[in-house]
Design an enzyme around this catalytic site. Structure first.
Site, PDB file in Angstrom:
ATOM      1  N   TYR A   1      43.604 -71.457 -29.001  1.00 48.82           N
ATOM      2  CA  TYR A   1      43.720 -72.819 -28.483  1.00 48.82           C
ATOM      3  C   TYR A   1      42.378 -73.535 -28.482  1.00 48.82           C
ATOM      4  CZ  TYR A   1      48.454 -72.002 -26.737  1.00 48.82           C
ATOM      5  OH  TYR A   1      49.780 -71.749 -26.624  1.00 48.82           O
TER       6      TYR A   1
ATOM      7  N   MET B   1      48.695 -67.232 -22.566  1.00 52.73           N
ATOM      8  CA  MET B   1      49.557 -66.736 -21.487  1.00 52.73           C
ATOM      9  C   MET B   1      49.918 -65.260 -21.681  1.00 52.73           C
ATOM     10  SD  MET B   1      53.176 -68.249 -20.105  1.00 52.73           S
ATOM     11  CE  MET B   1      52.536 -69.890 -19.792  1.00 52.73           C
TER      12      MET B   1
ATOM     13  N   LYS C   1      45.845 -54.877   2.792  1.00 53.81           N
ATOM     14  CA  LYS C   1      46.406 -56.229   2.707  1.00 53.81           C
ATOM     15  C   LYS C   1      46.626 -56.609   1.239  1.00 53.81           C
ATOM     16  CE  LYS C   1      41.750 -58.150   2.813  1.00 53.81           C
ATOM     17  NZ  LYS C   1      40.651 -58.501   3.721  1.00 53.81           N
TER      18      LYS C   1
ATOM     19  N   ARG D   1      33.888 -67.847   9.977  1.00 52.17           N
ATOM     20  CA  ARG D   1      35.225 -68.029   9.428  1.00 52.17           C
ATOM     21  C   ARG D   1      36.199 -67.869  10.591  1.00 52.17           C
ATOM     22  NH1 ARG D   1      37.233 -64.024   4.715  1.00 52.17           N
ATOM     23  NH2 ARG D   1      37.180 -62.619   6.520  1.00 52.17           N
TER      24      ARG D   1
HETATM   25  C1  LIG Z   1      39.577 -57.515   3.651  1.00 48.66           C
HETATM   26  C2  LIG Z   1      38.844 -57.102   4.883  1.00 48.66           C
HETATM   27  C3  LIG Z   1      38.094 -55.912   4.914  1.00 48.66           C
HETATM   28  C4  LIG Z   1      37.868 -55.049   3.690  1.00 48.66           C
HETATM   29  O1  LIG Z   1      36.853 -55.620   2.905  1.00 48.66           O
HETATM   30  P1  LIG Z   1      36.346 -54.908   1.549  1.00 48.66           P
HETATM   31  O2  LIG Z   1      35.210 -55.742   1.107  1.00 48.66           O
HETATM   32  O3  LIG Z   1      37.502 -54.966   0.598  1.00 48.66           O
HETATM   33  O4  LIG Z   1      35.998 -53.529   1.908  1.00 48.66           O
HETATM   34  C5  LIG Z   1      37.547 -55.528   6.122  1.00 48.66           C
HETATM   35  N1  LIG Z   1      37.677 -56.289   7.232  1.00 48.66           N
HETATM   36  C6  LIG Z   1      38.357 -57.455   7.236  1.00 48.66           C
HETATM   37  C7  LIG Z   1      38.452 -58.254   8.481  1.00 48.66           C
HETATM   38  C8  LIG Z   1      38.953 -57.911   6.066  1.00 48.66           C
HETATM   39  O5  LIG Z   1      39.611 -59.070   6.050  1.00 48.66           O
END
Ligand SMILES: *Cc1c(COP(=O)(O)O)cnc(C)c1O
Length: 367
Positions: free
Chosen positions: A256, A304, A35, A131
């Protein structure tokens, strides 16, 4: 054209790291989590290297999955948040995507759907992360409604997510695994609980499918930064170059807000990477940087397009020298720790301005 910033991705590291995941969980199938543009590494190039070692890919959205299908990937693809609207179900069916169902309307929609092809569904169980997912007590009923529905494949999977697996001493993980086991007791179908921390730190979480993400990109999932028994290879190196070295007097401010002052007469370098490239703006003075391969620290605020670095004691470093913000020789976990964030965020926030440069590919072409 000369470059001021590069994000070099060593694709051989991805192949090694998925091998580490397979070795750590030898009896489980592997769902490689790609993802968020493969955690900023580039979805298609990363997936191409992971493809031979993975049984499925996991993504968040249909858009991400469609990119993989368009690139020719034929692996199973799991949609971690399921459909966002009812119409997504038909798209998922056509693209052969496997939605994870976490909420009531999704179950209602899929159990009534008449799709052109049935889909493989996963039920998300909330075992304490709070969640996404169904209450453990609701799982048998959700399963009953889906099994036998005309558009749902016979094999339905079960998935939960671990909230505290990054801390090997936290008992929450054990409680979550027990709850997961009870929630699906007696129901057929594969189980999946382990993220990277589960893969490396919690063998009891491996079950039928593991879901490694961050470890594939070579960063430790653990709060204490250790990789467990497994040496991971960092995939991304963020690099710029030294574009100036200036000498200032004791008491002179740098950057800055004049937030940092030279404690003595000293050389201060300027590196060609800033928050516009994804470097964290809140990284404080002292955050480690490699300049010409030598370790030093930031001074003053992140701009930046630039950061300033302490050049005291650096040997033979001249304008034009390479600077590493994280990656080879400087773990992203360490930089993230100094900047009050996690490696995941550093990778995902690296902007397209830091052009990805790929090395170490097994196949020159994406299949
Ligand atoms: C992002 C995600 C993972 C992977 O988690 P990592 O900590 O990056 O290994 C696994 N399962 C779900 C449901 C996720 O959203």
């Amino acid at each position: 054209m000369s470059r001021r910033v590069w994000a070099t991705v060593d694709l051989s590291a991805l192949r090694e790291n998925i091998g580490v995941a397979r070795e750590a969980a030898p009896r489980s199938r592997v769902m490689a989590v790609v993802k968020s543009d493969a955690y900023g590494h580039g979805l298609v190039p990363a997936a191409s290297e992971l493809a031979t070692g993975t049984d499925a890919f996991a993504v968040t959205s249909i858009e991400e999955a469609a990119v993989l299908r368009d690139a020719g990937f034929r692996q199973r693809i799991v949609l971690l948040q399921g459909p966002f609207v009812t119409g997504d179900l038909e798209t998922a069916a056509v693209l052969r995507l496997e939605p994870v169902l976490h909420t009531e309307w999704q179950v209602e929609a899929l159990s009534r759907a008449e799709l052109s092809v049935p889909v493989t569904a996963w039920i998300k169980v909330d075992t304490g992360m709070h969640r996404l997912g169904f209450h453990p007590g609701a799982v048998p009923e959700v399963w009953r409604r889906l099994s036998g529905a005309p558009s749902v494949e016979a094999e339905i999977g079960f998935m939960t997510h671990l909230a505290c697996a990054d801390d090997r001493g936290d008992e929450t993980t054990r409680r979550q695994l027990d709850l997961f086991d009870q929630a699906c007791a007696g129901l057929p179908g594969p189980r999946s609980a382990a993220n990277s921390a589960g893969v490396l730190g919690w063998p009891a979480s491996h079950l039928d499918w593991v879901r490694p993400g961050i470890m594939l990109y070579g960063a430790s999932p653990f709060v204490d930064g250790g990789g467990g028994h497994a040496p991971l290879s960092p995939a991304m190196t963020l690099e710029g170059r030294l574009i100036a070295i200036n000498r200032y007097d004791a008491g002179d401010p740098v950057g800055y807000g004049a937030s940092w002052r030279c404690p003595e007469p000293m050389p201060v370098g300027v590196v060609s990477v800033g928050y516009g490239d994804g470097y964290p703006r809140h990284a404080p003075s002292g955050t480690p940087v490699l300049v010409g391969g030598q370790r030093t620290g930031l001074v003053g605020r992140v701009s930046m397009d630039m950061v300033c670095v302490d050049c005291r004691g650096l040997d033979g470093v001249v304008v034009g020298a390479p600077a590493t913000l994280w990656g080879a020789g400087l773990p992203a976990e360490e930089v993230a720790g100094a900047a009050g964030t996690i490696s995941y965020e550093l990778f995902c926030r690296t902007t397209p301005r830091a052009r990805r440069r790929y090395v170490g590919a097994a196949q020159p072409e994406v299949t």
